[in-house]
Design a protein around this motif. Structure first.
Motif, short mmCIF file in Angstrom:
data_model
loop_
_atom_site.label_atom_id
_atom_site.label_comp_id
_atom_site.label_asym_id
_atom_site.label_seq_id
_atom_site.Cartn_x
_atom_site.Cartn_y
_atom_site.Cartn_z
N ARG A 207 -1.63 53.03 -2.02
CA ARG A 207 -1.62 54.07 -2.43
C ARG A 207 -1.99 55.40 -1.71
O ARG A 207 -1.69 55.18 -0.66
CB ARG A 207 -3.49 53.92 -3.38
CG ARG A 207 -4.62 53.90 -2.32
CD ARG A 207 -6.04 54.04 -2.72
NE ARG A 207 -6.78 54.12 -2.22
CZ ARG A 207 -7.23 52.63 -1.30
NH1 ARG A 207 -7.41 52.05 -2.16
NH2 ARG A 207 -8.39 52.32 -0.60
N LEU A 208 -1.24 56.65 -2.21
CA LEU A 208 -0.95 57.76 -1.65
C LEU A 208 -1.50 59.31 -2.58
O LEU A 208 -0.96 59.33 -3.52
CB LEU A 208 0.50 57.94 -0.89
CG LEU A 208 0.30 58.76 -0.34
CD1 LEU A 208 0.00 59.06 1.26
CD2 LEU A 208 2.68 58.96 0.60
N SER A 209 -2.47 59.96 -1.55
CA SER A 209 -2.80 60.86 -3.04
C SER A 209 -2.49 62.42 -1.81
O SER A 209 -3.32 62.50 -0.84
CB SER A 209 -4.11 61.61 -2.46
OG SER A 209 -4.55 60.36 -3.15
N PRO A 210 -1.43 63.44 -2.23
CA PRO A 210 -0.78 64.37 -1.79
C PRO A 210 -1.88 65.64 -1.89
O PRO A 210 -2.62 65.53 -2.94
CB PRO A 210 0.30 64.88 -3.11
CG PRO A 210 0.50 63.45 -4.10
CD PRO A 210 -0.44 62.74 -3.67
N GLY A 216 -7.89 68.94 -1.06
CA GLY A 216 -8.63 67.94 -1.62
C GLY A 216 -7.34 67.44 -2.53
O GLY A 216 -6.33 67.48 -2.63
N PRO A 217 -6.97 65.73 -2.88
CA PRO A 217 -5.74 65.73 -3.44
C PRO A 217 -5.67 65.29 -4.70
O PRO A 217 -6.62 66.24 -6.04
CB PRO A 217 -6.96 63.66 -3.89
CG PRO A 217 -8.37 63.71 -3.95
CD PRO A 217 -8.56 65.18 -2.81
N ALA A 218 -4.33 66.38 -5.06
CA ALA A 218 -4.02 66.48 -6.58
C ALA A 218 -3.93 65.32 -7.07
O ALA A 218 -4.37 65.36 -8.60
CB ALA A 218 -1.88 66.48 -6.33
N PHE A 219 -3.48 64.27 -7.26
CA PHE A 219 -3.39 62.82 -7.71
C PHE A 219 -3.86 61.70 -6.66
O PHE A 219 -2.94 62.07 -5.18
CB PHE A 219 -2.60 63.09 -9.00
CG PHE A 219 -1.50 62.53 -8.13
CD1 PHE A 219 -0.55 61.70 -7.67
CD2 PHE A 219 -0.16 64.10 -8.02
CE1 PHE A 219 0.93 61.37 -7.35
CE2 PHE A 219 0.95 63.96 -7.21
CZ PHE A 219 1.77 62.78 -7.21
N THR A 220 -3.62 60.81 -6.97
CA THR A 220 -3.60 58.59 -6.28
C THR A 220 -2.31 58.58 -7.11
O THR A 220 -2.22 58.12 -7.85
CB THR A 220 -4.17 58.44 -6.44
OG1 THR A 220 -5.80 59.06 -5.99
CG2 THR A 220 -4.41 57.27 -5.69
N ALA A 221 -0.85 58.13 -5.99
CA ALA A 221 0.07 57.46 -6.22
C ALA A 221 -0.19 56.08 -6.07
O ALA A 221 -0.77 55.66 -4.99
CB ALA A 221 0.95 58.03 -5.77
N THR A 245 -2.94 57.45 -10.56
CA THR A 245 -4.66 57.44 -11.73
C THR A 245 -5.39 59.10 -11.09
O THR A 245 -4.65 59.44 -9.75
CB THR A 245 -4.85 56.24 -11.04
OG1 THR A 245 -5.33 56.44 -9.54
CG2 THR A 245 -4.48 55.30 -11.86
N ASP A 246 -6.42 59.12 -11.48
CA ASP A 246 -7.11 60.21 -11.04
C ASP A 246 -6.14 61.80 -10.65
O ASP A 246 -6.38 62.49 -9.74
CB ASP A 246 -7.54 60.39 -9.34
CG ASP A 246 -7.84 58.89 -9.21
OD1 ASP A 246 -9.04 58.55 -10.21
OD2 ASP A 246 -7.81 58.20 -8.10
N SER A 247 -5.62 61.88 -11.45
CA SER A 247 -4.81 63.80 -11.91
C SER A 247 -5.73 64.76 -11.74
O SER A 247 -6.85 64.41 -12.92
CB SER A 247 -3.80 63.10 -12.34
OG SER A 247 -3.87 62.91 -14.42
#
Length: 286
Positions: A207-210, A216-221, A245-247
């Motif tokens: 899992r990777l978050s830009p 802060g994270p933009a979303f979780t890939a 997720t978490d967008s």
């Protein structure tokens, strides 16, 4: 060419060029038709003559100007070459086509991003048949030095990369514009994550978050790679499932680039494997 562009950039001079395209005319007539004073018209015509786009001769008490088509044709040819360069499209579309596709996607995603979670569940699937063995492909997926050779879209380069290929291992990916040699430009992107599943030569998941500009994270890939030998055992079929997720509301710009950007990265991976079939690290990260 610079002098010509400067001369033509003035609306008043452009009007005179348009009038001279119809026929040679005297200074006085040009001033009347352009609705300008004769001294100003004379100065504009002198500028155009220095730029080479008009010529003049004295006839009695009058000075008559005529347009020289050659410099305009040369300028038109130069502009056409620039347009052709921008539109030149290798297979799959050139840089301009990619930019325009991304712009359309960006507009759509920004309209959709009205509340947190707006993109949750969105998924992308990619498939590539690669020339290398599962062992070779696995190394390009899990070895940081080899990852750095392909793990960014076109026109970007990895500037920092950590990839610990073990369950719970840390991932850091930072990238910059490919032409930002002295690191004077802003970082183009940074992402942080963790490895979740490691099955050498078969499966890799992380899992990777830009990260947003504020950190802060933009979303979780959630990214899953599945590898299997091709039917003829000459290469590897790579299937990738990319799920969001978490967008956040601010993630639209990131989401818009996934399909194009990640697809470009996988295309680069295919090319890298063909060019380096033994998986030798021929460069270092910077």
């Amino acid at each position: 060419m610079d002098a010509l562009l400067t001369a033509l950039a003035d609306p008043a001079r452009w009007r005179l060029v348009s009038l001279l395209a119809e026929r040679p005319r005297s200074v006085g007539v040009l001033a009347q038709l352009a609705g300008a004073r004769q001294p100003q018209t004379t100065k504009h015509l002198q500028t155009l003559e220095r730029a080479g786009v008009v010529t003049s001769e004295r006839t009695g008490q009058r000075r008559v100007y005529a347009l020289r088509p050659g410099p305009l044709r040369d300028l038109a040819a130069a502009l056409t070459r620039l347009a052709d360069t921008a539109e030149r499209a290798p297979e799959g579309g050139g840089p301009l086509a990619t930019y325009e596709r991304h712009a359309l996607s960006l507009d759509a995603e920004r309209l959709a991003a009205q509340r947190p979670g707006w993109a949750d569940g969105r998924s992308f699937r990619f498939r590539r048949s690669l020339a290398g063995s599962p062992e070779l492909v696995w190394r390009h997926l899990s070895d940081a030095a080899l990852l750095a050779r392909w793990w960014t879209p076109d026109d970007l380069r990895v500037s920092e990369l950590v990839f610990e290929a073990r369950v719970g291992g840390r991932i850091v990916q930072e990238y910059r514009d490919a032409e930002d040699a002295d690191r004077s430009d802003l970082v183009a992107g940074r992402a942080e994550g963790v490895v979740e599943d490691v099955r050498p030569r078969e499966r890799l998941a992380y899992r990777l978050s830009p990260l947003l500009p504020g950190g802060g994270p933009a979303f979780t890939a959630h990214v899953d790679y599945d590898l299997r030998p091709t039917d003829d055992d000459t290469g590897t079929d790579l299937d990738v499932h990319f799920r969001i997720t978490d967008s956040t509301v601010d993630s639209a710009d990131f989401v818009a680039g996934i399909e194009i950007g990640f697809g470009q990265s996988l295309d680069t991976l295919a090319a890298v494997i063909v060019a380096n079939p033994h998986g030798i690290d021929t460069r270092s990260t910077k």
